[in-house]
Design an enzyme around this catalytic site. Structure first.
Site, PDB file in Angstrom:
ATOM      1  N   ARG A  61       0.824  -1.213   0.000  1.00  0.00           N
ATOM      2  CA  ARG A  61       0.000   0.000   0.000  1.00  0.00           C
ATOM      3  C   ARG A  61       0.856   1.261   0.000  1.00  0.00           C
ATOM      4  NH1 ARG A  61      -2.838  -3.989   2.819  1.00  0.00           N
ATOM      5  NH2 ARG A  61      -1.577  -3.552   4.635  1.00  0.00           N
ATOM      6  N   GLU A  98       3.329  -7.079  13.337  1.00  0.00           N
ATOM      7  CA  GLU A  98       2.302  -7.264  14.374  1.00  0.00           C
ATOM      8  C   GLU A  98       1.847  -8.725  14.349  1.00  0.00           C
ATOM      9  OE1 GLU A  98      -1.084  -4.724  13.851  1.00  0.00           O
ATOM     10  OE2 GLU A  98      -1.955  -5.292  15.771  1.00  0.00           O
TER      11      GLU A  98
HETATM   12  P1  AMP Z   1       4.246  -2.615  11.999  1.00  0.00           P
HETATM   13  O1  AMP Z   1       5.512  -3.126  11.401  1.00  0.00           O
HETATM   14  O2  AMP Z   1       3.826  -3.359  13.224  1.00  0.00           O
HETATM   15  O3  AMP Z   1       4.279  -1.105  12.223  1.00  0.00           O
HETATM   16  O4  AMP Z   1       3.078  -2.918  10.946  1.00  0.00           O
HETATM   17  C1  AMP Z   1       2.848  -2.065   9.861  1.00  0.00           C
HETATM   18  C2  AMP Z   1       2.567  -2.821   8.597  1.00  0.00           C
HETATM   19  O5  AMP Z   1       1.648  -3.883   8.779  1.00  0.00           O
HETATM   20  C3  AMP Z   1       1.954  -1.903   7.566  1.00  0.00           C
HETATM   21  O6  AMP Z   1       2.491  -2.211   6.292  1.00  0.00           O
HETATM   22  C4  AMP Z   1       0.481  -2.181   7.642  1.00  0.00           C
HETATM   23  O7  AMP Z   1      -0.095  -2.152   6.367  1.00  0.00           O
HETATM   24  C5  AMP Z   1       0.361  -3.564   8.276  1.00  0.00           C
HETATM   25  N1  AMP Z   1      -0.536  -3.604   9.443  1.00  0.00           N
HETATM   26  C6  AMP Z   1      -0.178  -3.898  10.721  1.00  0.00           C
HETATM   27  N2  AMP Z   1      -1.224  -3.868  11.552  1.00  0.00           N
HETATM   28  C7  AMP Z   1      -2.287  -3.535  10.819  1.00  0.00           C
HETATM   29  C8  AMP Z   1      -3.687  -3.307  11.122  1.00  0.00           C
HETATM   30  N3  AMP Z   1      -4.169  -3.425  12.370  1.00  0.00           N
HETATM   31  N4  AMP Z   1      -4.498  -2.938  10.093  1.00  0.00           N
HETATM   32  C9  AMP Z   1      -3.993  -2.820   8.845  1.00  0.00           C
HETATM   33  N5  AMP Z   1      -2.711  -2.999   8.491  1.00  0.00           N
HETATM   34  C10 AMP Z   1      -1.863  -3.364   9.465  1.00  0.00           C
END
Ligand code: AMP
Length: 178
Positions: A61, A98
């Site tokens: 995205r 995550e």
């Molecule tokens: P992080 O590395 O934990 O900051 O996760 C960010 C990445 O995971 C981004 O590319 C987001 O598109 C995706 N992502 C993580 N958690 C979510 C969520 N709750 N909703 C949508 N996308 C998420």
């Protein structure tokens, strides 16, 4: 459109991709013509006079947003992709999501030494993805001016984490919880 109005266009999908995750789906926002235009304008706005020389977008995205923001800033776009997708010589970085782990890559020649870079993705949760992209940019000698996202999940502390690493973080909206 104001960011409060844009927030109404983000769809929440409970228990995707696994139980307990509230997936904040921005496809419903970027498929809205005025909404998408406002997202791009509002994400680019703090960086119009910051001398940005390259926009780095994180798959997938971050490509949609990053390409339009690069155009707005009049600079080139550099993709950070999942392992094995980039055709030329790359460097890579493993990171914790995550929900799982993954590996990101960038072309070795994509950033010039000292280049002023803006990192773009749709959402910051724990900050692991953005941190991995930042490591790749810095390994190539890039200077990270900032990182911008549509959505921040402050409960997961991603923005604080990257700001502690000297990367100013700009988000259009927040959602409670994770
Ligand atoms: P992080 O590395 O934990 O900051 O996760 C960010 C990445 O995971 C981004 O590319 C987001 O598109 C995706 N992502 C993580 N958690 C979510 C969520 N709750 N909703 C949508 N996308 C998420």
């Amino acid at each position: 459109m104001q960011n409060e109005e844009l927030k109404q266009l983000v769809r929440t999908i409970p228990d995707y991709p696994k139980p307990g995750i509230m997936f904040r789906d921005v496809t419903s926002l970027i498929s809205h013509g005025r909404g998408f235009r406002a997202v791009i304008a509002n994400m680019a706005e703090p960086y119009l006079e910051k001398g940005i020389e390259a926009v780095v977008g994180i798959e997938a995205r971050g490509f949609i947003l990053g390409g339009a923001i690069a155009d707005k800033l009049g600079v080139g776009f550099v993709p950070v992709r999942k392992k094995g997708k980039l055709p030329h010589d790359t460097i890579s970085e493993t990171y914790v999501l995550e929900y799982g782990t993954d590996e990101l890559e960038i072309h070795k020649d994509a950033i010039n030494h000292g280049e002023r870079v803006l990192i773009i993705d749709d959402l910051i949760a724990t900050g692991g993805t953005a941190e991995a992209a930042a490591k790749l940019v810095r390994a190539l000698g890039g200077h990270i001016v900032g990182a911008a996202f549509i959505v921040d999940l402050p409960a997961l502390g991603g923005c604080k984490k990257i700001e502690a690493d000297n990367i100013p973080c700009h988000c259009l909206m927040e959602f409670e919880g994770d």
